[in-house]
Motif scaffolding. Structure first.
Motif, PDB file in Angstrom:
ATOM      1  N   GLY A 345       0.840  -1.197   0.000  1.00  0.00           N
ATOM      2  CA  GLY A 345       0.000   0.000   0.000  1.00  0.00           C
ATOM      3  C   GLY A 345       0.869   1.237   0.000  1.00  0.00           C
ATOM      4  O   GLY A 345       2.031   1.186  -0.408  1.00  0.00           O
ATOM      5  N   SER A 346       0.294   2.388   0.403  1.00  0.00           N
ATOM      6  CA  SER A 346       0.949   3.701   0.560  1.00  0.00           C
ATOM      7  C   SER A 346       0.820   4.561  -0.691  1.00  0.00           C
ATOM      8  O   SER A 346       0.440   4.082  -1.760  1.00  0.00           O
ATOM      9  CB  SER A 346       2.432   3.587   0.929  1.00  0.00           C
ATOM     10  N   SER A 408      -2.116   3.803   6.400  1.00  0.00           N
ATOM     11  CA  SER A 408      -1.816   2.536   7.065  1.00  0.00           C
ATOM     12  C   SER A 408      -0.405   2.495   7.638  1.00  0.00           C
ATOM     13  O   SER A 408       0.046   3.442   8.286  1.00  0.00           O
ATOM     14  CB  SER A 408      -2.072   1.376   6.090  1.00  0.00           C
ATOM     15  N   MET A 409       0.305   1.400   7.376  1.00  0.00           N
ATOM     16  CA  MET A 409       1.567   1.156   8.065  1.00  0.00           C
ATOM     17  C   MET A 409       2.767   1.884   7.449  1.00  0.00           C
ATOM     18  O   MET A 409       3.904   1.637   7.850  1.00  0.00           O
ATOM     19  CB  MET A 409       1.857  -0.338   8.131  1.00  0.00           C
ATOM     20  N   MET A 413       0.492   6.539  12.401  1.00  0.00           N
ATOM     21  CA  MET A 413      -0.537   7.462  12.883  1.00  0.00           C
ATOM     22  C   MET A 413      -1.914   6.827  12.929  1.00  0.00           C
ATOM     23  O   MET A 413      -2.926   7.513  13.024  1.00  0.00           O
ATOM     24  CB  MET A 413      -0.567   8.692  11.977  1.00  0.00           C
ATOM     25  N   ASN A 414      -1.969   5.534  12.815  1.00  0.00           N
ATOM     26  CA  ASN A 414      -3.236   4.799  12.833  1.00  0.00           C
ATOM     27  C   ASN A 414      -2.938   3.447  13.473  1.00  0.00           C
ATOM     28  O   ASN A 414      -1.797   3.178  13.829  1.00  0.00           O
ATOM     29  CB  ASN A 414      -3.775   4.693  11.399  1.00  0.00           C
ATOM     30  N   PRO A 415      -3.935   2.589  13.623  1.00  0.00           N
ATOM     31  CA  PRO A 415      -3.665   1.354  14.386  1.00  0.00           C
ATOM     32  C   PRO A 415      -2.686   0.378  13.722  1.00  0.00           C
ATOM     33  O   PRO A 415      -2.238  -0.559  14.391  1.00  0.00           O
ATOM     34  CB  PRO A 415      -5.064   0.718  14.497  1.00  0.00           C
ATOM     35  N   ASP A 416      -2.344   0.579  12.456  1.00  0.00           N
ATOM     36  CA  ASP A 416      -1.445  -0.366  11.779  1.00  0.00           C
ATOM     37  C   ASP A 416       0.002  -0.018  12.092  1.00  0.00           C
ATOM     38  O   ASP A 416       0.513   1.015  11.648  1.00  0.00           O
ATOM     39  CB  ASP A 416      -1.672  -0.317  10.266  1.00  0.00           C
ATOM     40  N   ARG A 417       0.678  -0.905  12.820  1.00  0.00           N
ATOM     41  CA  ARG A 417       2.063  -0.597  13.201  1.00  0.00           C
ATOM     42  C   ARG A 417       2.813  -1.870  13.525  1.00  0.00           C
ATOM     43  O   ARG A 417       2.221  -2.906  13.842  1.00  0.00           O
ATOM     44  CB  ARG A 417       2.091   0.360  14.387  1.00  0.00           C
ATOM     45  N   GLY A 434      12.069   3.550  13.579  1.00  0.00           N
ATOM     46  CA  GLY A 434      10.792   3.835  14.222  1.00  0.00           C
ATOM     47  C   GLY A 434       9.664   4.248  13.300  1.00  0.00           C
ATOM     48  O   GLY A 434       8.546   4.469  13.747  1.00  0.00           O
ATOM     49  N   ARG A 435       9.919   4.324  12.006  1.00  0.00           N
ATOM     50  CA  ARG A 435       8.941   4.875  11.078  1.00  0.00           C
ATOM     51  C   ARG A 435       7.599   4.143  11.121  1.00  0.00           C
ATOM     52  O   ARG A 435       6.543   4.728  11.009  1.00  0.00           O
ATOM     53  CB  ARG A 435       9.520   4.823   9.654  1.00  0.00           C
ATOM     54  N   GLN A 436       7.649   2.825  11.252  1.00  0.00           N
ATOM     55  CA  GLN A 436       6.395   2.067  11.155  1.00  0.00           C
ATOM     56  C   GLN A 436       5.763   1.790  12.518  1.00  0.00           C
ATOM     57  O   GLN A 436       4.969   0.877  12.675  1.00  0.00           O
ATOM     58  CB  GLN A 436       6.614   0.794  10.335  1.00  0.00           C
ATOM     59  N   GLY A 437       6.134   2.601  13.516  1.00  0.00           N
ATOM     60  CA  GLY A 437       5.338   2.621  14.740  1.00  0.00           C
ATOM     61  C   GLY A 437       5.937   1.935  15.945  1.00  0.00           C
ATOM     62  O   GLY A 437       5.434   2.093  17.045  1.00  0.00           O
ATOM     63  N   SER A 438       6.982   1.160  15.760  1.00  0.00           N
ATOM     64  CA  SER A 438       7.705   0.632  16.904  1.00  0.00           C
ATOM     65  C   SER A 438       9.071   1.297  16.915  1.00  0.00           C
ATOM     66  O   SER A 438       9.743   1.333  15.890  1.00  0.00           O
ATOM     67  CB  SER A 438       7.872  -0.880  16.803  1.00  0.00           C
ATOM     68  N   ALA A 439       9.489   1.780  18.080  1.00  0.00           N
ATOM     69  CA  ALA A 439      10.770   2.492  18.158  1.00  0.00           C
ATOM     70  C   ALA A 439      11.936   1.585  17.798  1.00  0.00           C
ATOM     71  O   ALA A 439      13.029   2.057  17.499  1.00  0.00           O
ATOM     72  CB  ALA A 439      10.963   3.066  19.555  1.00  0.00           C
ATOM     73  N   THR A 440      11.692   0.269  17.816  1.00  0.00           N
ATOM     74  CA  THR A 440      12.755  -0.667  17.443  1.00  0.00           C
ATOM     75  C   THR A 440      12.376  -1.489  16.209  1.00  0.00           C
ATOM     76  O   THR A 440      13.095  -2.421  15.838  1.00  0.00           O
ATOM     77  CB  THR A 440      13.068  -1.621  18.611  1.00  0.00           C
ATOM     78  N   GLY A 441      11.260  -1.148  15.573  1.00  0.00           N
ATOM     79  CA  GLY A 441      10.802  -1.885  14.401  1.00  0.00           C
ATOM     80  C   GLY A 441      11.687  -1.633  13.197  1.00  0.00           C
ATOM     81  O   GLY A 441      12.338  -0.595  13.097  1.00  0.00           O
TER      82      GLY A 441
END
Lengths: 469, 208
Positions: A345-346, A408-409, A413-417, A434-441
């Motif tokens: 997506g994106s 989305s991910m 900024m939404n629930p997908d992370r 950290g881009r996709q919502g976990s600081a270590t992702g």
């Protein structure tokens, strides 16, 4: 100094005045707004007692914060709900069209403006989002702005800007089967670096570019900013005109011929002068994937993670940081790297042709055990078109989730992370820490077809192997 | 804590300095996206560099400069190349400004970030690689040193030294004269705006 390029022509046409600081006041033909970067701009407008100067040239949608599972209102997240409610109130107050949820036209702002025919050659397009460079695919001068500048465009339909230099990126040859515009742009950024385009507009030209569809051109221009170039563009041609004809906001009737004549006149001429030129051969490009923490840290899927010795001395500190963060060993093949999450997506790769390419890989196969794989159409129109040809069925039969449109991910900024140290194969545009919502992702950027291949195999895989079987 | 937000002419910025080393520090790192869920910028200051600070909190190399006691109240941020790349979010300079930063000196800046800073009255000046390393070393050696960044003179002085910096003529004039807030300038050309709109083919000739 460049001369006779599309950029020069469009810039000259939109010049309003020279400002005291030496910058140019540039008229903005199309202002796109969304829920994240506009609320503070509207508040500032109100503080100044100003109104929106050209609401008819301002278009809104909601994309960053929308959930992709249930889009029922109110959203479960009260902050997200407040942001959308604020956008709705601001648009209503100022007479701005909002393509909202369920309108049939909602979606990621850089997907919907082109598909509605709002984005046209020769325009200046601004939006409070760095991926506004996408719209350059049409031969527009399009760039991201900050919130204070959103305020300025709302108030004056113009911006204080400095003129960029123009670098022509000339691409010969043609992309091989299994290699897409995403691979091309990752290859360009890998070669020129994430800082290489600072101060430049990128003109993408040459036989390989002319052969690209409009959606591929959008992918290419979308990521110009990841190479440091605030805008990227492709000269308008028959491919551009064919895409635009018949779209809701494209000119129609006798105006169409006048439009095409003008659009055709904008392309950089044979005598155009560029500040710089770089050449590539599309035929030599492999499916390309990032291994590190910037979009410039990319390699062919058949290559190994570069060692420090293979890395430019200036880039070594960043490479060492990337080895640590990504937990990847220099000198080892990137193919075979296990992944946890696969996201298609994106605004880079959430259009119909992207989903078609991924579905061609997924069809008749199944997502590997333990992999979370999901597909997020870029807009309600993309979703409808994909469903009309049964792509949703292909994906769900293969074990992918089929979601509602939104950012989305790509960003958190939404629930997908991502969770914890999860590693994703992602068709999005940024692999920052950290881009996709976990600081270590961790994020591996690649084409949608490559994401589908990773989902099927459970690890990074050369999609060409799946296409030839 | 800090001085008021920028207002009017900005001839100089004075204060202690904080060094954040590294190239390509993107705006997702300056302000992670989850903090963008807001309709005002007010609460962003404490979230500047949130994830980097958490990562370094218990690390040997930590804590993050923004968490060191000696840097609380710092006004001048010293960085390296391509600072502020990535997302256009003005939340990034807003977070820095609300943390206390009033000027940034670095080797180079991403364009959108640079423009966002200028729109807030935060000067971003540049120095060559070796010069920047020297400035960072001097500031790191004496965290209590008060530096003065002279916008018109394009220079940084403090800790007994002085370094030449660069700032393009346009931003220099805008900051020095207080015209960095563009809105009123843009609105001053109403007739020119209408004249421009009237000559744009897509707004006129082939409008439906």
């Amino acid at each position: 100094m460049s001369a006779g390029t599309l950029y020069d022509k469009v810039w000259a046409l939109h010049q309003v005045a020279e400002l005291p600081g030496g910058s140019t006041q540039l008229f903005i033909g199309l202002h796109l707004i969304h829920e994240v970067t506009s609320p503070q701009a509207f508040a500032a407008l109100k503080d100044l007692g100003l109104s929106v100067r050209h609401p008819e040239s301002t278009v809104a949608t909601v994309d960053h914060i929308v959930p992709t599972t249930s889009q029922a209102r109110p959203f479960a997240d009260p902050l997200a709900e407040e942001m959308l409610a604020t956008l709705e109130a601001n648009c209503a107050e100022h007479g701005i069209t909002l393509h909202g949820l369920g309108s049939g036209r909602q979606g990621i702002v850089h997907v919907i403006a082109p598909e509605l025919g709002l984005t046209q050659p020769g325009m200046t397009v601004a939006c409070g989002d760095s991926h506004t460079s996408t719209h350059g695919a049409f031969g527009a001068i399009a760039f991201g702005i900050g919130t204070s500048q959103v305020r300025d465009v709302l108030a004056s339909q113009s911006l204080a800007m400095g003129k960029l230099m123009v670098r022509r990126i000339w691409v010969d040859g043609q992309l091989q089967s299994g290699v897409y515009a995403k691979d091309l742009v990752l290859h360009v950024i890998r070669t020129l670096g994430v800082k290489g385009g600072v101060g430049y507009a990128y003109e993408f030209a040459g036989p390989a570019i002319e052969a690209l569809s409009m959606e591929e051109r959008m992918t290419l221009c979308n990521m110009a900013i990841e190479g440091g170039a605030r805008c990227g563009y492709v000269n308008p041609d028959q491919t551009t005109f064919d895409y635009l004809q018949g779209r809701p906001f494209a000119p129609g009737g006798e105006a169409w011929d006048r439009a095409v004549a003008w659009w055709s006149s904008l392309a950089s001429g044979p005598d155009a002068v560029f500040d710089d030129e770089v050449r590539f051969d599309a035929s030599a490009i492999a499916p390309t994937i990032t291994w590190g923490i910037t979009p410039g840290q990319g390699i062919g899927v058949d290559e190994t993670v570069p060692t420090l010795e293979q890395t430019d001395p200036d880039e070594r500190p960043l490479a060492e940081e990337a080895y640590r963060y990504m937990d990847l060993q220099p000198g080892t093949p990137i193919a075979g790297t296990p992944v946890d999450v696969c996201f298609i997506g994106s605004c880079t790769n959430g259009r119909l042709s992207d989903l078609q390419a991924a579905a061609a890989v997924a069809k008749g196969r199944h997502v590997a055990p333990g992999i979370k794989a999901f597909v997020v159409p870029g807009s309600e129109q993309v979703a409808a078109a994909a469903e009309a040809e049964g792509l949703d069925q292909v994906f769900t039969a293969a074990g992918f989730e089929w979601r509602e449109p939104g950012c989305s991910m790509c960003l958190a900024m939404n629930p997908d992370r991502l969770e914890g140290r999860q590693i994703s194969a992602s068709s999005s545009n940024r692999n920052f820490k950290g881009r996709q919502g976990s600081a270590t992702g961790r994020t591996l950027l690649m084409s949608p077809a490559m994401v589908a291949a990773a989902a099927i195999a459970g690890k990074v895989t050369d999609v060409r192997q799946l296409l030839t079987v | 804590m800090a001085t008021p937000f920028p207002f009017g002419p900005i001839p100089a910025v004075t204060g202690t300095a904080v060094v954040v080393r590294g190239d390509d520090i993107d705006t997702d790192r300056i302000i992670p996206a989850r903090f963008l869920k807001c309709v005002t910028f007010e609460a962003l200051g404490p979230a500047a560099f949130a994830d980097d600070r958490a990562e370094l909190a218990d690390a040997p190399a930590g804590p993050h400069p923004f968490d060191r006691p000696e840097h609380q109240g710092a006004a001048i941020l010293l960085v390296n190349r391509n600072f502020g790349c990535g997302s256009s979010r003005e939340h990034a300079p807003q977070a820095l400004m609300r943390w206390g930063i009033r000027a940034v000196v670095g080797e180079s800046f991403a364009e959108i970030f640079y423009g966002n800073c200028l729109a807030l009255g935060i000067p971003c000046l540049t120095a060559g690689h070796d010069l920047m390393l020297a400035i960072q070393a001097a500031a790191a050696a004496d965290p209590a040193a008060v530096f003065t960044l002279d916008v018109a003179a394009q220079a940084l002085s403090g800790a007994g030294q002085s370094w030449p910096l660069e700032l393009a003529a346009g931003p220099r004039q805008m900051l020095s004269t207080g015209q960095w807030d563009a809105t009123s300038q843009l609105l001053a050309h109403g007739a020119d705006l209408e004249a421009t709109a009237a000559r744009l083919p897509y707004l006129v000739t082939f409008a439906a």
